[in-house]
Design an enzyme around this catalytic site. Structure first.
Site, short mmCIF file in Angstrom:
data_model
loop_
_atom_site.label_atom_id
_atom_site.label_comp_id
_atom_site.label_asym_id
_atom_site.label_seq_id
_atom_site.Cartn_x
_atom_site.Cartn_y
_atom_site.Cartn_z
CD GLN A 31 -2.90 0.93 0.01
OE1 GLN A 31 -2.65 1.64 -0.95
NE2 GLN A 31 -3.92 0.12 0.03
CG PHE A 32 1.68 3.71 -3.63
CD1 PHE A 32 1.74 5.09 -3.84
CD2 PHE A 32 0.68 2.98 -4.27
CE1 PHE A 32 0.83 5.72 -4.66
CE2 PHE A 32 -0.23 3.60 -5.09
CZ PHE A 32 -0.16 4.97 -5.30
CB THR A 33 -1.95 5.39 -0.49
OG1 THR A 33 -2.50 4.29 0.23
CG2 THR A 33 -2.26 5.25 -1.97
#
Length: 143
Positions: free
Chosen positions: A78-80
């Site tokens: 989850q890069f966010t």
């Protein structure tokens, strides 16, 4: 690196009406890789994750780790998590890791988790231009 850890009785991730990862009792973890991260950072975070004593013992004290309770891991990229909303109205992802390197480190984390003996499921989510994914997370939280 950032981890968001949810202690669950069960959890699953669904994409386009297909379950792509599920576990029973354990941790559902969102994994965000930062640009300065390397294998040593992953090792440190994973060791901490596996030693966190946040499961209750027979005296209702949070004294047990995921290994003590023979729990399972659901690791979701989850890069966010690395978004910065400090300035303006549009999040900045300048601190997020390069997608290729982030994928390598995420897969390294999954491999190390599996090697530790913990049943580990993985869900690799990366943005692709002009593709839309409907991501659903369903979990039954521990009380």
């Amino acid at each position: 690196m950032k981890l968001v850890i949810q202690r669950v009785n069960s959890a699953e991730v669904e994409i386009k009406n297909k379950i792509v990862g599920s576990i029973k009792r354990g941790f559902m973890v969102l994994v965000g890789v930062a640009k300065e991260d390397d294998e040593a950072v992953v090792d440190k975070f994973l060791a901490k994750l596996l030693k966190l004593r946040i499961f209750e013992d027979e005296n209702n004290k949070t004294n047990l780790s995921i290994t003590d309770v023979k729990g399972e891991l659901l690791l979701v990229s989850q890069f966010t998590l690395l978004a910065s909303c400090r300035d303006g109205n549009r999040p900045s992802f300048i601190n997020a890791g390069d997608p290729r390197r982030a994928k390598e480190l995420y897969e390294y984390m999954v491999a190390k988790a599996k090697a530790s003996g913990i049943k580990t499921e993985q869900v690799l989510l990366f943005a692709e231009k002009n593709k839309k994914y409907i991501f659903k997370k369903k979990s039954e939280l521990l009380e």
